[in-house]
Write a protein that holds these residues in place. Structure first.
Motif, PDB file in Angstrom:
ATOM      1  N   ALA A 154       0.834  -1.205   0.000  1.00 16.70           N
ATOM      2  CA  ALA A 154       0.000   0.000   0.000  1.00 16.70           C
ATOM      3  C   ALA A 154       0.866   1.250   0.000  1.00 16.70           C
ATOM      4  CB  ALA A 154      -0.925  -0.022   1.218  1.00 16.70           C
ATOM      5  N   ALA A 155       2.011   1.189   0.695  1.00 19.45           N
ATOM      6  CA  ALA A 155       2.914   2.346   0.732  1.00 19.45           C
ATOM      7  C   ALA A 155       3.400   2.679  -0.672  1.00 19.45           C
ATOM      8  CB  ALA A 155       4.103   2.063   1.649  1.00 19.45           C
ATOM      9  N   LEU A 156       3.753   1.648  -1.472  1.00 24.47           N
ATOM     10  CA  LEU A 156       4.218   1.891  -2.835  1.00 24.47           C
ATOM     11  C   LEU A 156       3.101   2.476  -3.680  1.00 24.47           C
ATOM     12  CD1 LEU A 156       6.276   1.691  -5.100  1.00 24.47           C
ATOM     13  CD2 LEU A 156       5.605  -0.705  -5.431  1.00 24.47           C
ATOM     14  N   SER A 157       1.890   1.940  -3.535  1.00 27.01           N
ATOM     15  CA  SER A 157       0.760   2.462  -4.312  1.00 27.01           C
ATOM     16  C   SER A 157       0.514   3.928  -3.998  1.00 27.01           C
ATOM     17  CB  SER A 157      -0.494   1.631  -4.022  1.00 27.01           C
ATOM     18  OG  SER A 157      -0.306   0.283  -4.421  1.00 27.01           O
ATOM     19  N   ASP A 158       0.559   4.274  -2.705  1.00 28.63           N
ATOM     20  CA  ASP A 158       0.347   5.669  -2.316  1.00 28.63           C
ATOM     21  C   ASP A 158       1.415   6.576  -2.920  1.00 28.63           C
ATOM     22  OD1 ASP A 158      -1.880   4.967  -0.887  1.00 28.63           O
ATOM     23  OD2 ASP A 158      -0.857   4.904   1.065  1.00 28.63           O
ATOM     24  N   MET A 159       2.676   6.143  -2.868  1.00 27.99           N
ATOM     25  CA  MET A 159       3.758   6.973  -3.391  1.00 27.99           C
ATOM     26  C   MET A 159       3.647   7.134  -4.903  1.00 27.99           C
ATOM     27  SD  MET A 159       7.183   6.138  -1.139  1.00 27.99           S
ATOM     28  CE  MET A 159       7.054   4.358  -1.082  1.00 27.99           C
ATOM     29  N   GLN A 160       3.338   6.032  -5.604  1.00 39.71           N
ATOM     30  CA  GLN A 160       3.195   6.107  -7.061  1.00 39.71           C
ATOM     31  C   GLN A 160       2.069   7.060  -7.448  1.00 39.71           C
ATOM     32  OE1 GLN A 160       5.395   4.922  -9.067  1.00 39.71           O
ATOM     33  NE2 GLN A 160       5.502   2.689  -9.145  1.00 39.71           N
ATOM     34  N   ARG A 161       0.953   6.940  -6.748  1.00 44.91           N
ATOM     35  CA  ARG A 161      -0.196   7.804  -7.056  1.00 44.91           C
ATOM     36  C   ARG A 161       0.144   9.265  -6.797  1.00 44.91           C
ATOM     37  NH1 ARG A 161      -3.472   9.773  -3.523  1.00 44.91           N
ATOM     38  NH2 ARG A 161      -2.815   8.232  -1.953  1.00 44.91           N
ATOM     39  N   LEU A 162       0.774   9.553  -5.672  1.00 44.81           N
ATOM     40  CA  LEU A 162       1.104  10.943  -5.336  1.00 44.81           C
ATOM     41  C   LEU A 162       2.112  11.530  -6.324  1.00 44.81           C
ATOM     42  CD1 LEU A 162       1.317  10.924  -1.435  1.00 44.81           C
ATOM     43  CD2 LEU A 162      -0.210  12.299  -2.851  1.00 44.81           C
ATOM     44  N   ILE A 163       3.100  10.729  -6.708  1.00 42.39           N
ATOM     45  CA  ILE A 163       4.098  11.239  -7.655  1.00 42.39           C
ATOM     46  C   ILE A 163       3.439  11.572  -8.982  1.00 42.39           C
ATOM     47  CG2 ILE A 163       6.124  10.607  -9.035  1.00 42.39           C
ATOM     48  CD1 ILE A 163       7.116   8.986  -6.636  1.00 42.39           C
ATOM     49  N   GLU A 164       2.564  10.688  -9.459  1.00 43.35           N
ATOM     50  CA  GLU A 164       1.922  10.925 -10.737  1.00 43.35           C
ATOM     51  C   GLU A 164       0.992  12.130 -10.674  1.00 43.35           C
ATOM     52  OE1 GLU A 164       1.802  10.224 -14.682  1.00 43.35           O
ATOM     53  OE2 GLU A 164       3.042   9.179 -13.180  1.00 43.35           O
ATOM     54  N   ASN A 165       0.337  12.323  -9.522  1.00 48.20           N
ATOM     55  CA  ASN A 165      -0.530  13.492  -9.378  1.00 48.20           C
ATOM     56  C   ASN A 165       0.263  14.786  -9.318  1.00 48.20           C
ATOM     57  OD1 ASN A 165      -2.800  11.878  -9.335  1.00 48.20           O
ATOM     58  ND2 ASN A 165      -2.971  11.827  -7.090  1.00 48.20           N
ATOM     59  N   ARG A 166       1.417  14.731  -8.675  1.00 50.43           N
ATOM     60  CA  ARG A 166       2.188  15.962  -8.471  1.00 50.43           C
ATOM     61  C   ARG A 166       3.061  16.295  -9.688  1.00 50.43           C
ATOM     62  NH1 ARG A 166       2.255  17.406  -2.999  1.00 50.43           N
ATOM     63  NH2 ARG A 166       4.264  18.473  -3.160  1.00 50.43           N
TER      64      ARG A 166
END
Length: 420
Positions: A154-166
């Protein structure tokens, strides 16, 4: 109460004073996330889900509370148990009582030995200067990020999503590793070694991609045992050896691990790590547009100011020759006036001096002496006689008076009586 500079500001209400004490205590890192060992007394679990107790030893004790859902409580813990807690100091304002807010509690046999190992490692790294070493600066805009965390977590999913959004499309390499268990330490160290190789500019050029300039290593929350790989020396040494900045993003905000202490940046969670190192691209565009507009306005103002100065200089140069001529004429007229005045004053002074000299010469002229009834005696060759010495009887002399002269002959000489 005495304020800054020793000025007395008057009595402080006790409530305000207690609030100040609370703010001081809760902000001081010394009182946060401390591992404390003691005996459980006055253990009581309430229907609300909160647990209250005291932690004591032979030298002192403190009240403690475990808020509902804050951590899992081992069923073996009871009155009289020896435990190790991870806790932060807090102050209950209404009663003015200091208490411990417990974040973890484990029997000594489980958590105590682990915390002892962690403490010894921190002491060793502090002695070596690694804890207080100068940190590597983070890139303002990372070009290639390595993420070392659990594959599919879940930590990786959160980081991937945030990076792509930012920052959509930001280059990143994910190195999936075990983050707990017996093999976690070795895999995390290998992941950091792989990140070091990816940061080599020569190898990156051969691969046709930018070198890694930032590493995020971490995982989501868990029990102290789950997070323990990040408290071990091989992981700490691998982070210290990294040639590029490393962000430690392990667990929750309350978890402080050895990896946090040696990393170039400690993030409270994996999501917090992304938010702190990856800019928001639209915000950056807005900032650049605003900066460009401000720069353009400033440039235009500067150009206008310079043009105005040029116009002023041009106008001054146009009138400069006439103004210079007028100033020269005025200066010449002034000099001429001063010369005339000075010459007249000098001539008057010299005339006065000549008059004085003339008067002095007139007063001492022989003619003036003769006019007062005196006469001047000369020999026939014109020598003036001022004494009877050298005069001979029968010598011819000339007597000069104011209005003429007479010839005479010496009949006799007489010395003045009393003269030598």
């Amino acid at each position: 109460m005495t304020g800054r500079g020793g000025v007395t500001t008057g009595p402080l209400p006790i409530g305000q004073f207690v609030q100040l004490v609370k703010q001081t205590v809760v902000r001081d890192p010394l009182f946060k996330h401390q591992a404390l060992k003691g005996e459980v007394t006055q253990w009581k679990q309430y229907p609300s889900g909160h647990t209250y107790f005291s932690l004591r030893d032979q030298d002192g004790q403190m009240r403690a509370v475990i808020w509902k859902g804050r951590c899992t409580i081992d069923s073996s813990i009871k009155e009289g148990s020896e435990v190790v807690v991870l806790a932060s100091v807090d102050l209950f304002v209404r009663r003015g009582e200091i208490q411990l807010n417990v974040e973890r509690i484990e029997p000594v046999s489980v958590l105590g030995e682990l915390e002892k190992t962690k403490r010894l490692l921190v002491e060793q790294l502090t002695k070596e200067g690694e804890i207080d070493r100068q940190r590597l600066p983070l890139p303002a805009i990372p070009k290639h990020i390595v993420i070392i965390t659990g594959a599919g977590s879940a930590a990786l999913s959160d980081m991937q999503r945030l990076i792509e959004n930012r920052w959509p499309g930001l280059r990143r390499t994910v190195i999936g590793v075990l983050v707990q268990g017996a093999q976690a330490t070795e895999q995390i160290v290998r992941g950091l070694a792989a990140a070091r190789r990816l940061s080599d500019p020569v190898q990156a050029k051969q691969r046709g991609e930018p070198p890694v300039d930032l590493v995020i290593v971490g995982r989501g929350g868990g029990s102290p045992e789950d997070l323990w790989a990040f408290n071990l020396e091989p992981v700490a040494r691998a982070i210290i050896a990294s040639p590029v900045p490393v962000v430690s993003a392990v667990g929750h905000e309350s978890d402080v691990l050895v990896s946090d202490l040696v990393a170039d940046l400690r993030a409270s969670t994996p999501s917090d790590a992304v938010e702190r190192v990856v800019p928001v691209l639209p915000e950056l565009h807005y900032f650049l547009d605003e900066y460009q507009e401000r720069l353009g306005n400033a440039s235009r103002r500067q150009i206008n100011d310079n043009l105005q100065r040029l116009r002023t200089l041009h106008a001054r140069l146009r009138v400069a020759p006439m103004a210079g001529l007028n100033r020269a004429k005025a200066k010449l007229f002034g000099l001429s006036s001063r010369i005339k005045v000075s010459t007249n004053q000098n001539m008057a002074t010299q005339a006065t001096r000549l008059a004085q000299l003339d008067a002095s010469l007139t007063a001492i002229h022989p003619q003036r002496v003769l006019e007062r009834g005196y006469s001047m005696t000369q020999t026939e060759d014109g020598s003036v006689l001022s004494s009877i010495e050298g005069i001979e009887i029968g010598q011819k002399i000339i007597l000069n008076f104011a209005d003429g002269s007479a010839d005479a002959e010496i009949k006799n000489t007489h010395e003045n009586e009393g003269e030598q």
